[in-house]
Design an enzyme around this catalytic site. Structure first.
Site, PDB file in Angstrom:
ATOM      1  N   LYS A  41       1.143  -1.564   0.176  1.00  0.00           N
ATOM      2  CA  LYS A  41      -0.214   0.021  -0.104  1.00  0.00           C
ATOM      3  C   LYS A  41       0.219   1.485   0.002  1.00  0.00           C
ATOM      4  O   LYS A  41       1.176   1.513   1.122  1.00  0.00           O
ATOM      5  CB  LYS A  41      -1.091  -0.160   0.959  1.00  0.00           C
ATOM      6  CG  LYS A  41      -2.150  -1.343   1.371  1.00  0.00           C
ATOM      7  CD  LYS A  41      -3.072  -0.856   2.191  1.00  0.00           C
ATOM      8  CE  LYS A  41      -4.262  -2.371   2.101  1.00  0.00           C
ATOM      9  NZ  LYS A  41      -5.029  -1.963   3.617  1.00  0.00           N
ATOM     10  N   ARG A  91     -15.232  -5.409  14.798  1.00  0.00           N
ATOM     11  CA  ARG A  91     -16.298  -5.053  14.862  1.00  0.00           C
ATOM     12  C   ARG A  91     -17.457  -5.662  14.198  1.00  0.00           C
ATOM     13  O   ARG A  91     -19.195  -5.629  14.951  1.00  0.00           O
ATOM     14  CB  ARG A  91     -16.896  -3.985  13.392  1.00  0.00           C
ATOM     15  CG  ARG A  91     -15.441  -2.393  14.053  1.00  0.00           C
ATOM     16  CD  ARG A  91     -15.130  -1.191  12.997  1.00  0.00           C
ATOM     17  NE  ARG A  91     -14.638  -2.037  12.232  1.00  0.00           N
ATOM     18  CZ  ARG A  91     -14.498  -1.850  10.817  1.00  0.00           C
ATOM     19  NH1 ARG A  91     -15.641  -0.564  10.382  1.00  0.00           N
ATOM     20  NH2 ARG A  91     -14.057  -2.439   9.516  1.00  0.00           N
TER      21      ARG A  91
END
Length: 161
Positions: A41, A91
């Site tokens: 990235k 999450r």
């Protein structure tokens, strides 16, 4: 002394990250927030030095927290830092499946390293760094999702689109 590592890209840090850091800091004697430098990235919203600076500013009130960055395998970094515990936030069920897989691989690579999963507080469960990046890109409102330290660095970024 129990040393924990909370790894991530933190691009950018969210209020959910901060909540997990504050909670994790109570579980260990020393908590290292480890910003992953991912060579795959190359273009992020914030540079690695900016991410580290945001994390340092946002966690300055926590005396047992250190911010660092690393490249390579987390288990190698944990061994270098003599860490006992990896802290990960969850999450969703999808997060659990991915994180469980990584925890099992890490355990195979270092049998002394434990992974602790912390469930994200409900008010932050839908907030993610990728959501913030998208809102920044499309000039939406995102300030309420991130600590002030992150907002100060992001607000003047010119995103090319």
């Amino acid at each position: 002394m129990r040393v924990g590592i909370y790894p991530g890209s933190f691009d950018p840090m969210t209020k959910g990250h901060l909540d997990l850091i504050e909670r994790a800091a109570k579980l260990v004697d020393h908590l290292i927030i480890a910003v992953l430098v991912n060579p795959n990235k190359t273009k992020g919203l914030l540079s690695i030095p900016d991410r580290v600076a945001v994390l340092e500013e946002a966690t300055a009130h926590l005396s047992n927290v250190e911010v660092d960055n690393f490249t390579g395998l987390l288990v190698d970094y944990a061994r270098l830092k003599e860490a006992d515990v990896i802290i990960r936030g969850l999450r969703t069920i999808a997060d659990f499946e991915m994180e469980q897989n990584m925890a099992q691989i890490n355990k195979q690579l270092n049998s002394n390293l434990e992974t602790i999963f912390l469930i994200t507080a409900p008010q932050y469960a839908y907030i993610s760094s990728s959501s913030v990046r998208e809102l920044v890109y499309f000039k939406g409102e995102y300030e309420w999702m991130i600590p002030e330290a992150a907002f100060k660095r992001i607000k003047n970024i010119q995103v090319e689109g």
